[in-house]
Design an enzyme around this catalytic site. Structure first.
Site, PDB file in Angstrom:
ATOM      1  N   LYS A  62       9.615  23.358   9.666  1.00  0.00           N
ATOM      2  CA  LYS A  62       9.917  24.657   9.052  1.00  0.00           C
ATOM      3  C   LYS A  62       8.671  25.238   8.388  1.00  0.00           C
ATOM      4  CE  LYS A  62      14.741  23.401   8.381  1.00  0.00           C
ATOM      5  NZ  LYS A  62      15.746  22.930   7.416  1.00  0.00           N
ATOM      6  N   HIS A 105      16.138  10.326  -1.668  1.00  0.00           N
ATOM      7  CA  HIS A 105      17.504  10.139  -1.184  1.00  0.00           C
ATOM      8  C   HIS A 105      18.397   9.601  -2.284  1.00  0.00           C
ATOM      9  CE1 HIS A 105      15.605   6.289  -0.288  1.00  0.00           C
ATOM     10  NE2 HIS A 105      14.946   6.851   0.681  1.00  0.00           N
TER      11      HIS A 105
END
Length: 121
Positions: A62, A105
């Site tokens: 991205k 995470h």
């Protein structure tokens, strides 16, 4: 000068499901060097590692501006760690740039942010 910023978040359950259904999912996402690290991990850590790398590569794509596809594949992007454990990205399709990456995470999600900084020539 900032060239691009990318952010990605993915569910660990989704990655585990895809890895369970698609036998070669990890091989499609991870480079040879990353796979060597992956195979050394416990099953729980394997999923966190794979999800974190998936999110980081998506975030990089991205920031790069193309997404994953014809111009840029998961195999073109490798996440390594320095001597302190800080992740960094190597991409054969990018030069004259500094790449900053952060991977995290939780029990349910993996997320990554990438900033590509164009170096003056």
């Amino acid at each position: 000068m900032i060239y691009g910023i990318g952010l990605d978040i993915t569910e660990l359950k989704r990655i585990a499901s895809m890895a369970g259904r698609q036998k070669r999912f990890a091989e499609r996402i991870l480079t040879r060097s990353e796979l060597d690290q992956y195979y050394e991990l416990s099953e729980k850590r394997k999923n966190e590692f794979l999800a974190g790398r998936f999110a980081a590569k998506e975030a990089f794509s991205k920031a790069f501006g193309t997404g994953i596809g014809r111009q840029l594949s998961f195999q073109d992007i490798e996440i390594r760690k320095d001597q302190n454990g800080k992740p960094y990205i190597i991409c054969t399709k990018l030069s004259q740039a500094a790449v900053h990456v952060s991977i995290t995470h939780t029990k349910e999600y993996a997320a990554a942010q990438v900033v590509i900084e164009r170096l003056s020539s």
